[in-house]
Each structure stands twice: as structure tokens, then as C-alpha cells.
Design a protein around this motif. Sequence first.
Motif, PDB file in Angstrom:
ATOM      1  N   CYS A   1       0.822  -1.216   0.000  1.00  0.00           N
ATOM      2  CA  CYS A   1       0.000   0.000   0.000  1.00  0.00           C
ATOM      3  C   CYS A   1       0.854   1.262   0.000  1.00  0.00           C
ATOM      4  O   CYS A   1       0.445   2.288  -0.540  1.00  0.00           O
ATOM      5  CB  CYS A   1      -0.952   0.001   1.193  1.00  0.00           C
ATOM      6  N   ALA A   2       2.033   1.193   0.580  1.00  0.00           N
ATOM      7  CA  ALA A   2       2.941   2.347   0.630  1.00  0.00           C
ATOM      8  C   ALA A   2       3.783   2.473  -0.629  1.00  0.00           C
ATOM      9  O   ALA A   2       4.566   3.414  -0.772  1.00  0.00           O
ATOM     10  CB  ALA A   2       3.845   2.237   1.850  1.00  0.00           C
ATOM     11  N   GLY A   3       3.661   1.528  -1.541  1.00  0.00           N
ATOM     12  CA  GLY A   3       4.422   1.576  -2.779  1.00  0.00           C
ATOM     13  C   GLY A   3       5.873   1.143  -2.632  1.00  0.00           C
ATOM     14  O   GLY A   3       6.681   1.358  -3.525  1.00  0.00           O
ATOM     15  N   GLN A   4       6.196   0.492  -1.518  1.00  0.00           N
ATOM     16  CA  GLN A   4       7.569   0.025  -1.304  1.00  0.00           C
ATOM     17  C   GLN A   4       7.887  -1.202  -2.151  1.00  0.00           C
ATOM     18  O   GLN A   4       9.033  -1.405  -2.544  1.00  0.00           O
ATOM     19  CB  GLN A   4       7.799  -0.308   0.173  1.00  0.00           C
ATOM     20  N   ILE A   5       6.887  -2.035  -2.381  1.00  0.00           N
ATOM     21  CA  ILE A   5       7.016  -3.230  -3.211  1.00  0.00           C
ATOM     22  C   ILE A   5       5.729  -3.380  -4.006  1.00  0.00           C
ATOM     23  O   ILE A   5       4.709  -2.771  -3.676  1.00  0.00           O
ATOM     24  CB  ILE A   5       7.260  -4.517  -2.372  1.00  0.00           C
ATOM     25  N   THR A   6       5.786  -4.194  -5.046  1.00  0.00           N
ATOM     26  CA  THR A   6       4.568  -4.458  -5.814  1.00  0.00           C
ATOM     27  C   THR A   6       3.840  -5.669  -5.229  1.00  0.00           C
ATOM     28  O   THR A   6       4.442  -6.479  -4.511  1.00  0.00           O
ATOM     29  CB  THR A   6       4.898  -4.741  -7.296  1.00  0.00           C
ATOM     30  N   LEU A   7       2.583  -5.777  -5.575  1.00  0.00           N
ATOM     31  CA  LEU A   7       1.816  -6.944  -5.137  1.00  0.00           C
ATOM     32  C   LEU A   7       2.441  -8.216  -5.696  1.00  0.00           C
ATOM     33  O   LEU A   7       2.542  -9.224  -5.006  1.00  0.00           O
ATOM     34  CB  LEU A   7       0.363  -6.818  -5.574  1.00  0.00           C
ATOM     35  N   ALA A   8       2.891  -8.168  -6.941  1.00  0.00           N
ATOM     36  CA  ALA A   8       3.517  -9.345  -7.551  1.00  0.00           C
ATOM     37  C   ALA A   8       4.773  -9.759  -6.787  1.00  0.00           C
ATOM     38  O   ALA A   8       5.014 -10.955  -6.584  1.00  0.00           O
ATOM     39  CB  ALA A   8       3.858  -9.069  -9.015  1.00  0.00           C
ATOM     40  N   GLN A   9       5.582  -8.795  -6.346  1.00  0.00           N
ATOM     41  CA  GLN A   9       6.777  -9.123  -5.563  1.00  0.00           C
ATOM     42  C   GLN A   9       6.385  -9.822  -4.269  1.00  0.00           C
ATOM     43  O   GLN A   9       7.011 -10.805  -3.875  1.00  0.00           O
ATOM     44  CB  GLN A   9       7.576  -7.857  -5.242  1.00  0.00           C
ATOM     45  N   ALA A  10       5.366  -9.311  -3.603  1.00  0.00           N
ATOM     46  CA  ALA A  10       4.905  -9.917  -2.349  1.00  0.00           C
ATOM     47  C   ALA A  10       4.407 -11.338  -2.594  1.00  0.00           C
ATOM     48  O   ALA A  10       4.746 -12.259  -1.850  1.00  0.00           O
ATOM     49  CB  ALA A  10       3.804  -9.061  -1.732  1.00  0.00           C
ATOM     50  N   GLN A  11       3.624 -11.527  -3.638  1.00  0.00           N
ATOM     51  CA  GLN A  11       3.081 -12.848  -3.943  1.00  0.00           C
ATOM     52  C   GLN A  11       4.190 -13.848  -4.242  1.00  0.00           C
ATOM     53  O   GLN A  11       4.175 -14.971  -3.738  1.00  0.00           O
ATOM     54  CB  GLN A  11       2.111 -12.756  -5.118  1.00  0.00           C
ATOM     55  N   HIS A  12       5.146 -13.463  -5.037  1.00  0.00           N
ATOM     56  CA  HIS A  12       6.242 -14.377  -5.389  1.00  0.00           C
ATOM     57  C   HIS A  12       7.082 -14.720  -4.167  1.00  0.00           C
ATOM     58  O   HIS A  12       7.513 -15.867  -4.004  1.00  0.00           O
ATOM     59  CB  HIS A  12       7.119 -13.784  -6.496  1.00  0.00           C
ATOM     60  N   ALA A  13       7.324 -13.740  -3.310  1.00  0.00           N
ATOM     61  CA  ALA A  13       8.144 -13.989  -2.123  1.00  0.00           C
ATOM     62  C   ALA A  13       7.450 -14.966  -1.172  1.00  0.00           C
ATOM     63  O   ALA A  13       8.100 -15.844  -0.598  1.00  0.00           O
ATOM     64  CB  ALA A  13       8.445 -12.673  -1.408  1.00  0.00           C
ATOM     65  N   ILE A  14       6.148 -14.847  -1.007  1.00  0.00           N
ATOM     66  CA  ILE A  14       5.410 -15.753  -0.120  1.00  0.00           C
ATOM     67  C   ILE A  14       5.442 -17.174  -0.666  1.00  0.00           C
ATOM     68  O   ILE A  14       5.646 -18.127   0.068  1.00  0.00           O
ATOM     69  CB  ILE A  14       3.950 -15.299   0.067  1.00  0.00           C
TER      70      ILE A  14
END
Length: 71
Positions: free
Chosen positions: A44-57
Motif C-alpha cells: 500500500c505504501a508503494g515500497q514493493i509491488t503486489l507481484a513481488q509480495a506474492q512471489h516472495a510468499i
Amino acid sequence: MPLTHARRSPQSLVEPADPGHKNGSGGVNNEKDPMETRLHTAVCAGQITLAQAQHAIVDDWTTTLSGLHLG
């Protein structure tokens, strides 16, 4: 409607729901909750993208924050 066209919630595209999660308990239900909250805040803060978060999880949720340099 073919199964390939069925609507799915965003969570189901990434991972199954946590079996230990209890809605409305008011506290941490499982050890992934704080990590997921931190990811939500970072996206939400624009620090990472949703795709980055999804791939990391998907790769390994235990190293998600360190792998994204968030904690």
C-alpha cells in the motif's frame, strides 16, 4: 461455466487459507499474520509491488520480509 473460468478470491491465487486462522479473535492467530500485515503495508505504501509480495510468499514465507528487505 468451465472451472477454468470460475471466479476465485485473490488469496486463493496465492496460497490456501491458513487453517489456524480464527476471524474476530482480536490477536495474532498464527505466526504468518505479522508478516502478512507488513507485506500489506509495504504494498500500500508503494515500497514493493503486489507481484513481488506474492512471489516472495510462494517461494518461502519464512524469509519473505528479509528477501524483500523489509525486516
